[in-house]
Design a protein around this motif. Structure first.
Motif, PDB file in Angstrom:
ATOM      1  N   TYR A 204      -2.254 -21.962  -8.916  1.00 41.40           N
ATOM      2  CA  TYR A 204      -3.291 -21.328  -8.691  1.00 41.40           C
ATOM      3  C   TYR A 204      -4.307 -21.472  -9.644  1.00 41.40           C
ATOM      4  O   TYR A 204      -3.723 -21.902 -10.711  1.00 41.40           O
ATOM      5  CB  TYR A 204      -2.739 -19.794  -9.055  1.00 41.40           C
ATOM      6  CG  TYR A 204      -4.013 -18.608  -9.280  1.00 41.40           C
ATOM      7  CD1 TYR A 204      -4.603 -18.183  -8.216  1.00 41.40           C
ATOM      8  CD2 TYR A 204      -3.978 -18.706 -10.795  1.00 41.40           C
ATOM      9  CE1 TYR A 204      -5.508 -17.380  -8.545  1.00 41.40           C
ATOM     10  CE2 TYR A 204      -5.068 -17.541 -10.826  1.00 41.40           C
ATOM     11  CZ  TYR A 204      -5.780 -16.839 -10.037  1.00 41.40           C
ATOM     12  OH  TYR A 204      -6.833 -16.254 -10.356  1.00 41.40           O
TER      13      TYR A 204
ATOM     14  N   SER B 281     -12.195 -15.797  -8.827  1.00 42.90           N
ATOM     15  CA  SER B 281     -11.630 -14.762  -7.887  1.00 42.90           C
ATOM     16  C   SER B 281     -11.957 -13.210  -8.152  1.00 42.90           C
ATOM     17  O   SER B 281     -12.422 -12.356  -7.791  1.00 42.90           O
ATOM     18  CB  SER B 281     -10.293 -14.901  -7.595  1.00 42.90           C
ATOM     19  OG  SER B 281      -9.915 -16.081  -7.191  1.00 42.90           O
ATOM     20  N   PHE B 282     -11.678 -13.200  -9.568  1.00 36.69           N
ATOM     21  CA  PHE B 282     -11.742 -12.026 -10.233  1.00 36.69           C
ATOM     22  C   PHE B 282     -12.662 -11.787 -11.393  1.00 36.69           C
ATOM     23  O   PHE B 282     -12.977 -12.952 -12.286  1.00 36.69           O
ATOM     24  CB  PHE B 282     -10.470 -11.616 -10.738  1.00 36.69           C
ATOM     25  CG  PHE B 282      -9.434 -11.510  -9.710  1.00 36.69           C
ATOM     26  CD1 PHE B 282      -9.206 -10.506  -8.675  1.00 36.69           C
ATOM     27  CD2 PHE B 282      -8.259 -12.702  -9.564  1.00 36.69           C
ATOM     28  CE1 PHE B 282      -8.430 -10.654  -7.628  1.00 36.69           C
ATOM     29  CE2 PHE B 282      -7.477 -12.660  -8.509  1.00 36.69           C
ATOM     30  CZ  PHE B 282      -7.162 -11.741  -7.600  1.00 36.69           C
TER      31      PHE B 282
ATOM     32  N   ASP C 176     -11.332 -13.343 -14.779  1.00 37.28           N
ATOM     33  CA  ASP C 176     -11.223 -14.622 -14.652  1.00 37.28           C
ATOM     34  C   ASP C 176     -12.654 -15.124 -15.205  1.00 37.28           C
ATOM     35  O   ASP C 176     -12.708 -16.414 -15.777  1.00 37.28           O
ATOM     36  CB  ASP C 176     -11.149 -15.230 -13.210  1.00 37.28           C
ATOM     37  CG  ASP C 176      -9.959 -15.409 -12.537  1.00 37.28           C
ATOM     38  OD1 ASP C 176      -8.645 -14.909 -13.753  1.00 37.28           O
ATOM     39  OD2 ASP C 176      -9.586 -15.208 -11.727  1.00 37.28           O
TER      40      ASP C 176
ATOM     41  N   ARG D 207      -5.150  -7.009  -8.366  1.00 34.39           N
ATOM     42  CA  ARG D 207      -4.398  -8.232  -9.251  1.00 34.39           C
ATOM     43  C   ARG D 207      -3.590  -7.776 -10.323  1.00 34.39           C
ATOM     44  O   ARG D 207      -2.676  -8.218 -10.656  1.00 34.39           O
ATOM     45  CB  ARG D 207      -5.685  -9.175  -9.836  1.00 34.39           C
ATOM     46  CG  ARG D 207      -5.352 -10.374 -10.358  1.00 34.39           C
ATOM     47  CD  ARG D 207      -6.266 -10.916 -11.351  1.00 34.39           C
ATOM     48  NE  ARG D 207      -6.317 -10.072 -12.361  1.00 34.39           N
ATOM     49  CZ  ARG D 207      -5.130 -10.083 -13.627  1.00 34.39           C
ATOM     50  NH1 ARG D 207      -4.312 -11.225 -13.559  1.00 34.39           N
ATOM     51  NH2 ARG D 207      -5.149  -9.417 -14.644  1.00 34.39           N
ATOM     52  N   ASP D 208      -4.133  -6.576 -10.963  1.00 31.61           N
ATOM     53  CA  ASP D 208      -3.431  -6.007 -12.148  1.00 31.61           C
ATOM     54  C   ASP D 208      -2.155  -5.416 -11.556  1.00 31.61           C
ATOM     55  O   ASP D 208      -1.185  -5.341 -12.490  1.00 31.61           O
ATOM     56  CB  ASP D 208      -4.181  -4.965 -12.774  1.00 31.61           C
ATOM     57  CG  ASP D 208      -5.520  -5.458 -13.514  1.00 31.61           C
ATOM     58  OD1 ASP D 208      -5.586  -6.581 -13.702  1.00 31.61           O
ATOM     59  OD2 ASP D 208      -6.338  -4.502 -13.781  1.00 31.61           O
TER      60      ASP D 208
ATOM     61  N   LEU E   2      -1.795 -16.185 -11.701  1.00 35.71           N
ATOM     62  CA  LEU E   2      -0.727 -15.774 -10.620  1.00 35.71           C
ATOM     63  C   LEU E   2       0.386 -16.839 -10.754  1.00 35.71           C
ATOM     64  O   LEU E   2      -0.018 -17.745  -9.942  1.00 35.71           O
ATOM     65  CB  LEU E   2      -1.409 -15.171  -9.502  1.00 35.71           C
ATOM     66  CG  LEU E   2      -2.450 -14.280  -9.472  1.00 35.71           C
ATOM     67  CD1 LEU E   2      -2.933 -14.195  -8.167  1.00 35.71           C
ATOM     68  CD2 LEU E   2      -1.817 -12.754  -9.742  1.00 35.71           C
TER      69      LEU E   2
END
Ligand code: GTP
Ligand code: MG
Length: 238
Positions: free
Chosen positions: A69, A116-117, A120, A226-227, A237
């Motif tokens: 990932y 993605s987040f 990040d 995600r969290d 991840l």
């Protein structure tokens, strides 16, 4: 065209009041010489892009090999053309000299990193900022403080050493780090902005601003998911 604009600025006159024809040829010659210098300068900035791209690719490949990932979804680079560079210098009133352009225009080299987040985005920024040979010259956090139109992204100007035969050149590189949702919004806004030549009808301005809020909300929801999947990790991840 560009040359008319430049000549007008060069002579500190409006386009209607250009210098007399006898002066134009030497000015044009000087202008072309400057353009050639800028073209040579571009090579250094491409090297700057190459150096920082390598850093980003190393992080990405390392994550992919260890975790299956990567917080980095995609990476795009762009080098400002000599003409855009000249046009920007003219637009913002920068002296048309190499040192002035190098000091005042710091987005000649650009790298856009999509994550993605939101977490990040900051994480990548931290990892790059912590690298010994990168110096962060400026940060603009349009995620913490979005622009009025709804634009969100984290911008960093980093300086990277490039080693040439005659010595080292420190090259500024503009990093734009954003989520996929931010990127989707920005690319749509960019298209609207161009189509309407910078004057968005008010209903469209309101619409794009609202879409920005929706994008921000989507980022929040994805972040919460995600969290929940991985509360303790900082982005990975595995
Ligand atoms: P420029 O002179 O345009 O480079 O801007 P600046 O020196 O004020 O820097 P800033 O960090 O605000 O913006 C740099 C870059 O971010 C722009 O060139 C765009 O690529 C991007 N950007 C900034 N604002 C917006 C926006 O409202 N919409 C979109 N789509 N992109 C933006
Ligand atoms: Mg720019």
């Amino acid at each position: 065209g560009l040359e008319q604009q430049l000549l007008a600025r060069w002579a500190d006159r409006t386009p209607d009041d250009l210098p007399d024809p006898a002066q134009i040829d030497p000015m044009l010659a000087q202008l072309r010489a400057l353009r050639d210098e800028f073209t040579r300068l571009q090579l250094y900035y491409q090297f700057g892009i190459d150096e920082v791209s390598t850093k980003v690719n190393i992080l990405r490949q390392e994550f992919e090999s260890i975790h299956d990932y990567s917080p980095i979804e995609h990476v795009r680079t762009r080098l400002k053309s000599a003409d855009s560079l000249l046009a920007k210098a003219v637009r913002q009133g920068t002296d048309l000299t190499l040192p002035a352009v190098r000091a005042e225009i710091r987005d000649i080299a650009g790298i856009r990193i999509t994550c993605s987040f939101v977490s990040d985005v900051y994480w990548i920024a931290e990892m790059l900022s912590a690298q010994q040979d990168l110096t962060v010259l400026a940060t603009k956090d349009y995620i913490a403080a979005p622009k009025a139109n709804g634009y969100r992204s984290l911008h960093l100007i980093v300086e990277v050493p490039v080693f040439l035969s005659a010595g080292v050149e420190h090259i500024p590189v503009e990093l734009q780090i954003r989520t996929i949702a931010m990127d989707f919004w920005a690319s749509t806004e960019h298209k609207l902005f161009y189509k309407y030549r910078n004057e968005l009808p008010s209903h469209l301005a309101a619409e794009i601003e609202d879409a920005g809020r929706v994008a921000a909300e989507l980022d929040e929801r994805m972040g919460r998911l995600r969290d929940e999947i991985r509360p303790r990790d900082h982005g990975v991840l595995d």
